[in-house]
Design an enzyme around this catalytic site. Structure first.
Site, PDB file in Angstrom:
ATOM      1  N   CYS A 246     -25.215-102.927 -31.773  1.00 50.28           N
ATOM      2  CA  CYS A 246     -24.769-101.672 -31.369  1.00 50.28           C
ATOM      3  C   CYS A 246     -25.886-101.363 -30.329  1.00 50.28           C
ATOM      4  O   CYS A 246     -27.228-101.406 -30.246  1.00 50.28           O
ATOM      5  CB  CYS A 246     -25.415-100.663 -32.546  1.00 50.28           C
ATOM      6  SG  CYS A 246     -25.321 -98.948 -32.357  1.00 50.28           S
TER       7      CYS A 246
ATOM      8  N   CYS B  11     -20.340 -99.793 -25.548  1.00 49.14           N
ATOM      9  CA  CYS B  11     -20.467 -99.319 -27.017  1.00 49.14           C
ATOM     10  C   CYS B  11     -19.215-100.234 -27.770  1.00 49.14           C
ATOM     11  O   CYS B  11     -18.174-100.573 -27.285  1.00 49.14           O
ATOM     12  CB  CYS B  11     -20.024 -97.985 -27.290  1.00 49.14           C
ATOM     13  SG  CYS B  11     -19.703 -97.549 -28.794  1.00 49.14           S
TER      14      CYS B  11
END
Ligand code: DGL
Length: 271
Positions: free
Chosen positions: A77, A191
């Protein structure tokens, strides 16, 4: 220790794009993946929240009665890496740890026009870690940053109309895409959720723009760290996979099976 799994976590399903690359690069390794979907998205919640979640998930993967006891950790992440990886490295100095960050360097290498779009969460783009990365390359290309509020959440909940509406809002503000001088010819997907919507993004960028994500470099870096630690599995057997979500199991399980091409019998649990 060598047979212990590798831990992987993300705010939700995004890290599956990294897990896919990890399994392709390291088929003999076992993995434990936690999707923190019950607390997603991270991108607009601020550092304190993301740090607290990253610590909690890491400790679940590392400490819990030796139940998982991972031998390495991949923070799959960008937002959690930006907020918490430095701290996790300090708290677990002996743990091989790989984070993900928007792939600006590979983008600079690939771009001809040297105009590069970067889509990521607000948390990632506003972090000091990202500012340092961007500053280190500022003389080599122009980066156009687009914080994509709401996009990871829409992907997480598979809300296609919302994804389409947000892309229609965000992509024009990045600029004109294309391969001619002055156009943006490279787009960094900063992302881990975004690789899953590349088809919908293509509608706005056209076919020739390069998309850069971090799955493969992260997988190669994980291999290097395991080799350095002497814990890379050398047996020919395929590794195991354990998948957990802190969120809604009925929506997570089928998506995961589809994206990772898992058999129906694969066990996915709520944690
Ligand atoms: N997939 C994550 C990232 O790479 C986080 C998205 C979110 O939860 O906002 O940034």
């Amino acid at each position: 220790m060598k047979n212990a799994p590798i831990g992987v976590f993300d705010s939700g399903i995004g890290g599956l794009s990294i897990l896919k690359a990890l399994r392709a690069e390291l088929p003999h390794e076992s993995f434990v993946y936690i999707a923190d979907s019950g607390n997603a998205p991270y991108g607009e919640k601020g550092d304190d929240f993301v740090i607290a979640r990253s610590r909690a998930l890491t400790s679940t993967l590392i400490d819990q009665d030796g139940h998982y006891k991972v031998k390495a950790l991949v923070v799959a992440c960008n937002t959690a890496t930006a907020a918490a990886v430095k701290l996790l490295r300090a708290e677990y100095p002996n743990l091989p740890l790989v984070g993900v960050e928007p792939a600006l360097k590979p983008a600079v290498q690939l771009s001809q026009t040297k105009r590069i779009g970067v889509m990521a969460t607000r948390g990632t783009l506003e972090s000091t870690k990202f500012a340092a990365l961007k500053a280190s390359l500022a003389d080599q290309a122009e980066f156009i940053l687009q914080p994509c509020d709401g996009l990871a959440a829409a992907i997480e909940t598979q809300n296609t109309p919302k994804i389409i509406a947000l892309l229609a809002e965000y992509t024009p503000t990045i600029g004109q895409f294309g391969t001619k001088n002055g156009q943006i010819d490279t787009l960094v997907l900063g992302c881990t959720h975004y690789p899953f919507i590349s088809d919908l993004l293509r509608v706005h960028t056209g076919a020739d723009v390069h998309y850069i994500d971090t799955g493969e470099p992260v997988a190669r870096q994980t291999r290097r760290l395991l080799e350095a630690a002497g814990t890379l599995i050398t047996s020919p057997d395929l590794g195991d996979l354990q998948l957990f979500t802190t969120g809604d199991l009925p929506s997570f399980a089928p998506l995961t099976k589809l994206w990772l091409n898992l058999p129906d019998t694969a066990i996915i649990s709520k944690i």
